[in-house]
Design a protein around this motif. Structure first.
Motif, PDB file in Angstrom:
ATOM      1  N   ASP A   1     -13.901  -4.161 -19.182  1.00  0.00           N
ATOM      2  CA  ASP A   1     -13.253  -5.454 -19.417  1.00  0.00           C
ATOM      3  C   ASP A   1     -13.395  -6.376 -18.207  1.00  0.00           C
ATOM      4  O   ASP A   1     -13.470  -7.600 -18.354  1.00  0.00           O
ATOM      5  N   MET A   2     -13.455  -5.796 -17.021  1.00  0.00           N
ATOM      6  CA  MET A   2     -13.577  -6.597 -15.809  1.00  0.00           C
ATOM      7  C   MET A   2     -14.889  -7.364 -15.770  1.00  0.00           C
ATOM      8  O   MET A   2     -14.953  -8.480 -15.236  1.00  0.00           O
ATOM      9  N   GLN A   3     -15.941  -6.813 -16.372  1.00  0.00           N
ATOM     10  CA  GLN A   3     -17.251  -7.464 -16.326  1.00  0.00           C
ATOM     11  C   GLN A   3     -17.281  -8.760 -17.136  1.00  0.00           C
ATOM     12  O   GLN A   3     -18.162  -9.598 -16.940  1.00  0.00           O
ATOM     13  N   LYS A   4     -16.316  -8.916 -18.041  1.00  0.00           N
ATOM     14  CA  LYS A   4     -16.243 -10.151 -18.829  1.00  0.00           C
ATOM     15  C   LYS A   4     -15.800 -11.343 -17.983  1.00  0.00           C
ATOM     16  O   LYS A   4     -15.933 -12.482 -18.416  1.00  0.00           O
ATOM     17  N   GLN A   5     -15.281 -11.068 -16.784  1.00  0.00           N
ATOM     18  CA  GLN A   5     -14.824 -12.151 -15.913  1.00  0.00           C
ATOM     19  C   GLN A   5     -15.965 -12.782 -15.116  1.00  0.00           C
ATOM     20  O   GLN A   5     -15.742 -13.750 -14.395  1.00  0.00           O
ATOM     21  N   GLY A   6     -17.161 -12.232 -15.232  1.00  0.00           N
ATOM     22  CA  GLY A   6     -18.305 -12.794 -14.514  1.00  0.00           C
ATOM     23  C   GLY A   6     -18.178 -12.592 -13.018  1.00  0.00           C
ATOM     24  O   GLY A   6     -17.812 -11.514 -12.538  1.00  0.00           O
ATOM     25  N   ASN A   7     -18.456 -13.642 -12.246  1.00  0.00           N
ATOM     26  CA  ASN A   7     -18.408 -13.552 -10.784  1.00  0.00           C
ATOM     27  C   ASN A   7     -16.995 -13.399 -10.245  1.00  0.00           C
ATOM     28  O   ASN A   7     -16.817 -13.082  -9.070  1.00  0.00           O
ATOM     29  N   ARG A   8     -15.993 -13.655 -11.082  1.00  0.00           N
ATOM     30  CA  ARG A   8     -14.615 -13.492 -10.634  1.00  0.00           C
ATOM     31  C   ARG A   8     -14.179 -12.035 -10.625  1.00  0.00           C
ATOM     32  O   ARG A   8     -13.101 -11.714 -10.116  1.00  0.00           O
ATOM     33  N   ALA A   9     -14.971 -11.160 -11.207  1.00  0.00           N
ATOM     34  CA  ALA A   9     -14.639  -9.734 -11.222  1.00  0.00           C
ATOM     35  C   ALA A   9     -14.669  -9.162  -9.808  1.00  0.00           C
ATOM     36  O   ALA A   9     -15.507  -9.546  -8.981  1.00  0.00           O
ATOM     37  N   LEU A  10     -13.757  -8.245  -9.542  1.00  0.00           N
ATOM     38  CA  LEU A  10     -13.721  -7.621  -8.225  1.00  0.00           C
ATOM     39  C   LEU A  10     -14.930  -6.720  -7.999  1.00  0.00           C
ATOM     40  O   LEU A  10     -15.468  -6.645  -6.894  1.00  0.00           O
ATOM     41  N   ILE A  11     -15.355  -6.012  -9.037  1.00  0.00           N
ATOM     42  CA  ILE A  11     -16.485  -5.091  -8.957  1.00  0.00           C
ATOM     43  C   ILE A  11     -17.561  -5.558  -9.927  1.00  0.00           C
ATOM     44  O   ILE A  11     -17.292  -5.818 -11.102  1.00  0.00           O
ATOM     45  N   LEU A  12     -18.792  -5.661  -9.433  1.00  0.00           N
ATOM     46  CA  LEU A  12     -19.910  -6.097 -10.240  1.00  0.00           C
ATOM     47  C   LEU A  12     -20.884  -4.938 -10.452  1.00  0.00           C
ATOM     48  O   LEU A  12     -21.046  -4.079  -9.575  1.00  0.00           O
TER      49      LEU A  12
ATOM     50  N   LEU B   1     -14.800 -11.956  -2.814  1.00  0.00           N
ATOM     51  CA  LEU B   1     -13.606 -11.232  -2.388  1.00  0.00           C
ATOM     52  C   LEU B   1     -13.440 -11.371  -0.885  1.00  0.00           C
ATOM     53  O   LEU B   1     -14.274 -10.881  -0.110  1.00  0.00           O
ATOM     54  N   ALA B   2     -12.367 -12.012  -0.472  1.00  0.00           N
ATOM     55  CA  ALA B   2     -12.154 -12.273   0.956  1.00  0.00           C
ATOM     56  C   ALA B   2     -11.677 -11.029   1.691  1.00  0.00           C
ATOM     57  O   ALA B   2     -12.201 -10.670   2.745  1.00  0.00           O
ATOM     58  N   ASP B   3     -10.683 -10.347   1.140  1.00  0.00           N
ATOM     59  CA  ASP B   3     -10.108  -9.164   1.785  1.00  0.00           C
ATOM     60  C   ASP B   3     -10.406  -7.949   0.920  1.00  0.00           C
ATOM     61  O   ASP B   3      -9.949  -7.851  -0.223  1.00  0.00           O
ATOM     62  N   LYS B   4     -11.181  -7.027   1.446  1.00  0.00           N
ATOM     63  CA  LYS B   4     -11.581  -5.851   0.676  1.00  0.00           C
ATOM     64  C   LYS B   4     -10.405  -4.933   0.377  1.00  0.00           C
ATOM     65  O   LYS B   4     -10.484  -4.106  -0.537  1.00  0.00           O
ATOM     66  N   ARG B   5      -9.328  -5.061   1.122  1.00  0.00           N
ATOM     67  CA  ARG B   5      -8.153  -4.246   0.825  1.00  0.00           C
ATOM     68  C   ARG B   5      -7.494  -4.633  -0.486  1.00  0.00           C
ATOM     69  O   ARG B   5      -6.678  -3.891  -1.022  1.00  0.00           O
ATOM     70  N   ASP B   6      -7.873  -5.797  -1.020  1.00  0.00           N
ATOM     71  CA  ASP B   6      -7.364  -6.189  -2.337  1.00  0.00           C
ATOM     72  C   ASP B   6      -7.831  -5.216  -3.419  1.00  0.00           C
ATOM     73  O   ASP B   6      -7.165  -5.058  -4.449  1.00  0.00           O
ATOM     74  N   LEU B   7      -8.973  -4.574  -3.193  1.00  0.00           N
ATOM     75  CA  LEU B   7      -9.449  -3.578  -4.152  1.00  0.00           C
ATOM     76  C   LEU B   7      -8.482  -2.404  -4.245  1.00  0.00           C
ATOM     77  O   LEU B   7      -8.156  -1.929  -5.343  1.00  0.00           O
ATOM     78  N   ALA B   8      -8.026  -1.931  -3.092  1.00  0.00           N
ATOM     79  CA  ALA B   8      -7.073  -0.825  -3.074  1.00  0.00           C
ATOM     80  C   ALA B   8      -5.767  -1.229  -3.745  1.00  0.00           C
ATOM     81  O   ALA B   8      -5.183  -0.459  -4.531  1.00  0.00           O
TER      82      ALA B   8
END
Length: 256
Positions: A117-128, A60-67
């Motif tokens: 469901d996000m965990q199914k994306q592997g390393n592409r998930a925003l939150i691990l 994740l390059a920009d942490k504001r993407d989480l918000a």
């Protein structure tokens, strides 16, 4: 004819008296109230709080993407659950997050399912590796006036000396105490702002949960992942009904 009329009046009188007496009972008072307020409107008055932690994806390059992600999600959820207000606080650390949410049970479980469901994306998930700290039901009042977030730039420090033998309940309770105090402090923030001002955080650095403490919590298996939490929530309860009990016992009972 006169006798028939008197008989008819006597037969009607007990029915009217019975209806009048029953109609004034507490049961009928509650029943009438439920007819006015639907069951869904009653459930909306119940407030719940969810707190979870997780690791930010290194990609994740920009942490504001989480918000932005959660803001968009909340808008979609509120289209489905209309009138369900969402308040809380998202703390974005250099490597981890703490997210506090206050809303209805349906909204909070939608967030938990999204984490699963996000965990199914592997390393592409925003939150691990997310972990559920606590789900508090039927809380009396909201701690936050709105939902906001804050990107923190903090050095690693511990919340006291934490060892692997430290009970996870104690660590979680210490973190919750800090978060509740921080929420109380942030009530003075502008109500229309989505970003917590730096000045409010700078005044109370001692109320920020240390990043190393979050790392320690994520390593503890006692805290449930969203998947395991939902398994427990969706699984039926194995309740033995009285009708399932038979006598005599199918096995021999040894005398005491």
């Amino acid at each position: 004819m006169a006798e028939l009329e008197r008989t008819s009046e006597k037969s009607k009188k007990p029915k009217n008296m019975s209806a009048e007496i029953v109609g004034t009972s507490l049961f009928h008072h509650i029943l009438n109230r439920r007819m006015i307020l639907s069951a869904r409107e009653e459930m909306k008055s119940l407030l719940h709080r969810l707190i979870f932690v997780g690791k930010i994806s290194p990609e994740l390059a920009d942490k504001r993407d989480l918000a932005e992600y959660w803001e968009e999600m909340f808008q979609n959820v509120q289209r489905y659950y209309q009138g369900e207000g969402i308040t809380g606080l998202l703390l974005i650390y250099p490597s981890y997050v703490i997210h506090i949410l206050e809303s209805s049970c349906d909204v909070l479980y939608s967030v938990i399912r999204d984490l699963k469901d996000m965990q199914k994306q592997g390393n592409r998930a925003l939150i691990l590796e997310p972990r559920i700290l606590v789900v508090s039901h039927d809380i009396p009042t909201r701690l936050f006036y709105h939902w906001s977030y804050k990107v923190l730039n903090l050095t690693a420090r511990w919340l006291g000396d934490i060892s692997s033998n430290e009970p996870v309940e104690r660590i979680v309770n210490d973190c919750l105490a800090l978060l509740l105090k921080l929420g109380k402090h942030l009530q003075s923030s502008p109500k229309n702002s989505r970003v917590v001002p730096d000045s409010l955080i700078d005044k109370v650095p001692e109320l920020i949960v240390p990043q190393d403490t979050i790392k320690h919590l994520l390593d503890r298996n006692e805290l449930l992942t969203p998947e395991k939490f939902l398994q427990a929530y969706d699984s039926p309860l194995n309740i033995v009904m009285d009708s399932e009990r038979v006598w005599p016992s199918p096995v021999h009972i040894a005398p005491v």
